[in-house]
Design a protein around this motif. Structure first.
Motif, mmCIF file in Angstrom:
data_model
loop_
_atom_site.group_PDB
_atom_site.id
_atom_site.type_symbol
_atom_site.label_atom_id
_atom_site.label_comp_id
_atom_site.label_asym_id
_atom_site.label_seq_id
_atom_site.Cartn_x
_atom_site.Cartn_y
_atom_site.Cartn_z
ATOM 1 N N VAL A 1 0.858 -1.139 0.017
ATOM 2 C CA VAL A 1 0.016 0.185 -0.001
ATOM 3 C C VAL A 1 0.838 1.175 0.032
ATOM 4 O O VAL A 1 0.657 2.258 -0.684
ATOM 5 C CB VAL A 1 -0.769 0.054 1.337
ATOM 6 N N ALA A 2 1.776 1.058 0.727
ATOM 7 C CA ALA A 2 2.897 2.540 0.878
ATOM 8 C C ALA A 2 3.526 2.690 -0.426
ATOM 9 O O ALA A 2 3.529 3.812 -0.791
ATOM 10 C CB ALA A 2 3.652 2.151 1.914
ATOM 11 N N ARG A 3 3.775 1.522 -1.013
ATOM 12 C CA ARG A 3 4.574 1.586 -2.345
ATOM 13 C C ARG A 3 3.657 2.084 -3.254
ATOM 14 O O ARG A 3 3.718 3.146 -4.205
ATOM 15 C CB ARG A 3 4.914 0.429 -2.680
ATOM 16 N N ALA A 4 2.453 1.922 -3.350
ATOM 17 C CA ALA A 4 1.387 2.179 -4.419
ATOM 18 C C ALA A 4 1.120 3.446 -4.341
ATOM 19 O O ALA A 4 0.908 4.228 -5.261
ATOM 20 C CB ALA A 4 0.023 1.417 -4.249
ATOM 21 N N GLN A 5 1.152 4.046 -3.075
ATOM 22 C CA GLN A 5 0.688 5.462 -2.826
ATOM 23 C C GLN A 5 1.752 6.340 -3.358
ATOM 24 O O GLN A 5 1.551 7.651 -3.791
ATOM 25 C CB GLN A 5 0.639 5.984 -1.365
ATOM 26 N N SER A 6 3.049 6.109 -3.599
ATOM 27 C CA SER A 6 4.135 6.859 -3.949
ATOM 28 C C SER A 6 4.526 6.584 -5.408
ATOM 29 O O SER A 6 5.165 7.336 -5.905
ATOM 30 C CB SER A 6 5.390 6.644 -3.113
ATOM 31 N N ASP A 7 3.991 5.622 -5.906
ATOM 32 C CA ASP A 7 4.247 5.110 -7.356
ATOM 33 C C ASP A 7 3.208 6.010 -8.060
ATOM 34 O O ASP A 7 2.104 6.440 -7.822
ATOM 35 C CB ASP A 7 4.104 3.878 -7.462
ATOM 36 N N THR A 8 3.645 6.338 -9.303
ATOM 37 C CA THR A 8 2.996 6.976 -10.359
ATOM 38 C C THR A 8 3.489 6.643 -11.689
ATOM 39 O O THR A 8 4.877 6.333 -11.768
ATOM 40 C CB THR A 8 3.085 8.398 -10.152
ATOM 41 N N PRO A 9 2.575 6.503 -12.722
ATOM 42 C CA PRO A 9 3.149 6.066 -14.234
ATOM 43 C C PRO A 9 4.148 7.147 -14.660
ATOM 44 O O PRO A 9 4.686 6.922 -15.768
ATOM 45 C CB PRO A 9 1.853 5.818 -14.925
ATOM 46 N N LEU A 10 4.006 8.507 -14.244
ATOM 47 C CA LEU A 10 4.679 9.483 -14.270
ATOM 48 C C LEU A 10 6.157 9.483 -14.110
ATOM 49 O O LEU A 10 6.935 10.374 -14.551
ATOM 50 C CB LEU A 10 4.028 11.079 -14.279
ATOM 51 N N LYS A 11 6.275 9.007 -13.022
ATOM 52 C CA LYS A 11 7.617 8.825 -12.207
ATOM 53 C C LYS A 11 8.890 8.815 -13.167
ATOM 54 O O LYS A 11 9.011 7.751 -14.106
ATOM 55 C CB LYS A 11 7.616 8.059 -11.181
ATOM 56 N N GLY A 12 9.920 9.602 -13.076
ATOM 57 C CA GLY A 12 11.048 9.523 -13.890
ATOM 58 C C GLY A 12 11.232 10.848 -14.554
ATOM 59 O O GLY A 12 10.613 11.927 -14.484
ATOM 60 N N LEU A 13 12.312 10.643 -15.698
ATOM 61 C CA LEU A 13 12.612 11.598 -16.326
ATOM 62 C C LEU A 13 11.991 11.624 -17.706
ATOM 63 O O LEU A 13 12.065 10.699 -18.574
ATOM 64 C CB LEU A 13 14.248 11.689 -16.503
ATOM 65 N N TRP A 14 11.530 12.845 -18.250
ATOM 66 C CA TRP A 14 10.806 12.906 -19.549
ATOM 67 C C TRP A 14 11.675 13.939 -20.187
ATOM 68 O O TRP A 14 11.922 15.251 -19.673
ATOM 69 C CB TRP A 14 9.384 13.159 -19.323
ATOM 70 N N LYS A 15 11.915 13.760 -21.540
ATOM 71 C CA LYS A 15 12.611 14.769 -22.218
ATOM 72 C C LYS A 15 11.603 15.325 -23.428
ATOM 73 O O LYS A 15 10.833 14.624 -23.972
ATOM 74 C CB LYS A 15 13.661 14.042 -23.460
ATOM 75 N N LEU A 16 11.727 16.714 -23.330
ATOM 76 C CA LEU A 16 10.648 17.520 -24.356
ATOM 77 C C LEU A 16 11.059 17.197 -25.813
ATOM 78 O O LEU A 16 11.971 17.075 -26.298
ATOM 79 C CB LEU A 16 10.951 18.808 -24.240
ATOM 80 N N VAL A 17 9.858 16.711 -26.388
ATOM 81 C CA VAL A 17 9.845 16.479 -27.755
ATOM 82 C C VAL A 17 9.361 17.795 -28.608
ATOM 83 O O VAL A 17 9.803 18.003 -29.671
ATOM 84 C CB VAL A 17 9.049 15.194 -28.230
ATOM 85 N N SER A 18 8.349 18.378 -28.307
ATOM 86 C CA SER A 18 7.570 19.491 -28.912
ATOM 87 C C SER A 18 6.693 20.085 -27.870
ATOM 88 O O SER A 18 6.222 19.794 -26.834
ATOM 89 C CB SER A 18 6.695 18.892 -30.027
ATOM 90 N N TYR A 19 6.522 21.386 -28.176
ATOM 91 C CA TYR A 19 5.799 22.460 -27.482
ATOM 92 C C TYR A 19 5.019 23.273 -28.592
ATOM 93 O O TYR A 19 5.493 24.213 -28.953
ATOM 94 C CB TYR A 19 6.685 23.168 -26.674
ATOM 95 N N GLU A 20 3.707 23.059 -28.560
ATOM 96 C CA GLU A 20 2.809 23.956 -29.362
ATOM 97 C C GLU A 20 1.781 24.495 -28.643
ATOM 98 O O GLU A 20 1.411 24.162 -27.370
ATOM 99 C CB GLU A 20 2.049 22.974 -30.518
ATOM 100 N N VAL A 21 1.157 25.565 -29.272
ATOM 101 C CA VAL A 21 0.200 26.525 -28.436
ATOM 102 C C VAL A 21 -1.055 26.480 -29.422
ATOM 103 O O VAL A 21 -0.779 26.858 -30.722
ATOM 104 C CB VAL A 21 0.796 28.049 -28.192
#
Length: 169
Positions: free
Chosen positions: A25-45
């Motif tokens: 349970v403690a692990r599940a609360q701190s885990d997120t599929p977003l965890k980690g490093l993400w490199k920018l590919v594109s930025y549009e508006v």
């Protein structure tokens, strides 16, 4: 003579399950599929009034997002072709191609909400920034709500469409 007390089987099972599930349970609360490093590919508006989409940070922007296990997010995103400034006007212009902030975040379905405590624009400090996201394998697509962004306020209400890939390094 020594006596031993035996717990009923149901109570033993309940205690065993509770003890074995606590770390999970403690692990599940701190885990997120977003965890980690993400490199920018594109930025549009996307501009709300006419639906036009612009690569406001250039065709090849640079930057990273980092989501920590402790649920803090860091963003440093910069536009393509930035050059060192030689005067105050050029330094001010560099802010138009920079987005940078950090804060604690929480997940709510396909959204994260970040409570910012540091930001490149002081107006963002103390605000909550909500982003909708989709994950497709190693690709993270982020959509902001409609708002007037400090970097391109002259465009009126816009929303950012930001794409990252999970960093390999």
């Amino acid at each position: 003579m020594r006596t031993t007390m035996r717990m009923p089987a149901a109570a033993t099972l309940a205690v065993t399950l509770a003890a074995s599930s606590a770390p999970t349970v403690a692990r599940a609360q701190s885990d997120t599929p977003l965890k980690g490093l993400w490199k920018l590919v594109s930025y549009e508006v996307e501009i709300r009034k006419d639906g036009e989409t612009l690569p406001v940070m250039g065709e090849h922007p640079t930057g990273y997002a980092y989501f920590t296990p402790e649920k803090r997010v860091f963003f440093v995103l910069t536009g393509e072709g930035r050059k060192p400034a030689k005067d105050d006007a050029q330094r001010a212009q560099l802010l138009e191609t920079l987005v940078s902030y950090t804060g604690k975040f929480r997940l709510d379905g396909d959204k994260w909400i970040a409570d910012l405590d540091v930001a490149w624009d002081p107006k963002w400090v103390g605000t909550e920034q909500t982003r909708t996201f989709t994950l497709d394998g190693e690709r993270l697509r982020v959509l902001t709500p409609w708002r007037v962004m400090p970097n391109w306020a002259d465009k009126g209400e816009t929303r950012s469409i930001v794409t990252f890939e999970r960093a390999k390094d």
